[in-house]
Design a protein around this motif. Structure first.
Motif, PDB file in Angstrom:
ATOM      1  N   VAL A   1      22.446  45.484  23.890  1.00 54.80           N
ATOM      2  CA  VAL A   1      22.564  46.884  24.280  1.00 54.80           C
ATOM      3  C   VAL A   1      21.208  47.345  24.791  1.00 54.80           C
ATOM      4  O   VAL A   1      20.214  47.290  24.052  1.00 54.80           O
ATOM      5  N   GLY A   2      21.149  47.786  26.044  1.00 55.93           N
ATOM      6  CA  GLY A   2      19.885  48.190  26.641  1.00 55.93           C
ATOM      7  C   GLY A   2      19.886  49.647  27.066  1.00 55.93           C
ATOM      8  O   GLY A   2      20.922  50.209  27.434  1.00 55.93           O
ATOM      9  N   GLN A   3      18.720  50.272  26.996  1.00 52.60           N
ATOM     10  CA  GLN A   3      18.561  51.681  27.359  1.00 52.60           C
ATOM     11  C   GLN A   3      18.147  51.822  28.814  1.00 52.60           C
ATOM     12  O   GLN A   3      17.267  51.111  29.305  1.00 52.60           O
ATOM     13  N   SER A   4      18.774  52.774  29.514  1.00 49.29           N
ATOM     14  CA  SER A   4      18.386  53.114  30.873  1.00 49.29           C
ATOM     15  C   SER A   4      18.503  54.629  31.022  1.00 49.29           C
ATOM     16  O   SER A   4      18.644  55.356  30.028  1.00 49.29           O
ATOM     17  N   VAL A   5      18.421  55.127  32.265  1.00 53.88           N
ATOM     18  CA  VAL A   5      18.487  56.569  32.522  1.00 53.88           C
ATOM     19  C   VAL A   5      19.454  56.837  33.664  1.00 53.88           C
ATOM     20  O   VAL A   5      19.572  56.047  34.602  1.00 53.88           O
ATOM     21  N   THR A   6      20.134  57.979  33.598  1.00 50.07           N
ATOM     22  CA  THR A   6      21.098  58.294  34.649  1.00 50.07           C
ATOM     23  C   THR A   6      20.412  58.472  36.005  1.00 50.07           C
ATOM     24  O   THR A   6      21.014  58.194  37.053  1.00 50.07           O
ATOM     25  N   TRP A   7      19.151  58.894  36.006  1.00 54.51           N
ATOM     26  CA  TRP A   7      18.440  59.143  37.271  1.00 54.51           C
ATOM     27  C   TRP A   7      18.343  57.900  38.155  1.00 54.51           C
ATOM     28  O   TRP A   7      18.088  58.012  39.340  1.00 54.51           O
ATOM     29  N   VAL A   8      18.551  56.727  37.587  1.00 50.51           N
ATOM     30  CA  VAL A   8      18.423  55.502  38.361  1.00 50.51           C
ATOM     31  C   VAL A   8      19.464  55.433  39.482  1.00 50.51           C
ATOM     32  O   VAL A   8      19.287  54.703  40.457  1.00 50.51           O
ATOM     33  N   ALA A   9      20.546  56.225  39.356  1.00 53.51           N
ATOM     34  CA  ALA A   9      21.595  56.220  40.380  1.00 53.51           C
ATOM     35  C   ALA A   9      21.771  57.589  41.034  1.00 53.51           C
ATOM     36  O   ALA A   9      22.770  57.824  41.713  1.00 53.51           O
ATOM     37  N   ARG A  10      20.814  58.476  40.856  1.00 53.90           N
ATOM     38  CA  ARG A  10      20.921  59.801  41.461  1.00 53.90           C
ATOM     39  C   ARG A  10      20.792  59.707  42.977  1.00 53.90           C
ATOM     40  O   ARG A  10      19.852  59.101  43.493  1.00 53.90           O
ATOM     41  N   PRO A  11      21.719  60.294  43.735  1.00 59.98           N
ATOM     42  CA  PRO A  11      21.599  60.289  45.201  1.00 59.98           C
ATOM     43  C   PRO A  11      20.383  61.093  45.657  1.00 59.98           C
ATOM     44  O   PRO A  11      19.946  62.026  44.978  1.00 59.98           O
TER      45      PRO A  11
END
Length: 323
Positions: free
Chosen positions: A110-120
């Motif tokens: 289980v890894g942590q990321s951020v929603t901003w990585v796919a922000r248009p």
């Protein structure tokens, strides 16, 4: 279940370790020093020393059933390129080493990321299927997602929204500045736009989501956010109201760029709107704090109970000696 947690001494990690240990799991938390050992052990887990950027960390994973990579080095205040590169290194190398170690011992990852990585680029609504579109601040998250998929057959990637909570350094900075009347609410600038509409997540709900991912069966990428996106200006004004602080002044982003930095202003003036439907369905989860108003009420109640903010003749003030 035997669970290994990297980032066990962070805001999210501390809550996650305690929640998993209270749930009857055998938890090992990665630490860097004696203070970290005490933090992990006080929450019912076993501490082990190591560094996620060193491939030797794989030995610390042992025979875990699940490996969680929640280690970050997110900068506070105005961030430089080197600050973001340090965060990227922790995310990237941690994913490389821990996903490989999890795959080697047959463990869930289980890894942590951020929603901003796919922000248009132009803002707008997006979801887990949207293409990644990293910036300098989110390149490390994009790399970590890619490496997790390269080194583990079925990783779980949890992308968090705007995290806030009583222990968060950023939330505390905002609270202190609001009480001092120094935190503005980004408003209409020379481009004529308001502050960005963002998706938020209280740290309690983030920890609950990671625990659900550890205990669940589904794999893939998921967004972990509350139920109602809102303009960041509304978030700041609601925060000020809970604190009985002065109403923040509206200032355009271009004025604040020298103070907050280009990355922060960019994040707070470009919409990042997404939802939690996919995660809800896969893990039978729902946020305890479905709106930022509900979450900020908890934050301020906790601060007042702990003496972080204290009453004065004219209202409330920040207490540097609070817990």
């Amino acid at each position: 279940m035997r669970v290994f947690v990297a980032g066990a001494t962070g805001v999210l990690g501390r809550r996650l370790v305690e929640r998993l240990a209270d749930g009857g799991h055998d938890v090992t938390g990665l630490t860097r020093d004696a203070t970290g050992d005490a933090t992990v052990e006080s929450r019912g887990a076993t501490a082990v020393r190591g560094d996620v950027t060193d491939e030797a960390v794989a030995a610390a994973v042992g025979d875990a059933d699940c490996v969680v990579h929640a280690a970050t080095a997110v900068p506070t205040g105005k961030a430089s390129a080197s600050d973001w590169e340090r965060d990227a290194e922790v995310r990237r190398e941690g994913a490389r080493h821990l996903a490989s170690a999890a795959a080697e011992c047959g463990a869930r990852y289980v890894g942590q990321s951020v929603t901003w990585v796919a922000r248009p680029d132009g803002g707008g609504r997006f979801d887990e299927d949207s293409p990644r579109n990293p910036t300098r601040a989110t390149q490390g998250s994009a790399d970590a997602e890619r490496l997790a998929r390269e080194h583990h057959p079925n990783p779980v990637i949890l992308r968090g929204g705007w995290f806030y909570g009583p222990e968060s350094a950023h939330t505390r900075q905002f609270g202190e500045q609001l009480l001092a009347g120094r935190l503005p609410a980004l408003g209409t600038g020379f481009l004529g736009r308001e502050s960005a509409t963002l998706s938020y997540c209280h740290t309690v709900d983030a920890a609950r989501a990671f625990a659900a991912a550890v205990e669940g069966d589904a794999t893939g990428t998921y967004h972990v956010v509350d139920d109602r996106p809102a303009p960041f200006g509304d978030f700041v004004r609601a925060f000020a109201a809970e604190l009985d602080a002065p109403t923040p002044r509206r200032l355009p982003g271009w004025i604040l760029r020298p103070v907050l930095g280009t990355d922060a202003v960019g994040m707070l003036t470009t919409d990042a709107v997404t939802g939690n439907d996919r995660f809800r369905e896969a893990f039978d989860w729902e946020p305890l704090y479905p709106t930022h108003e509900a979450g900020l009420e908890q934050v301020v109640e906790r601060w007042r109970a702990d003496g972080v903010v204290v009453p004065t003749d004219g209202g409330w003030q920040w207490n540097d000696g609070g817990e």
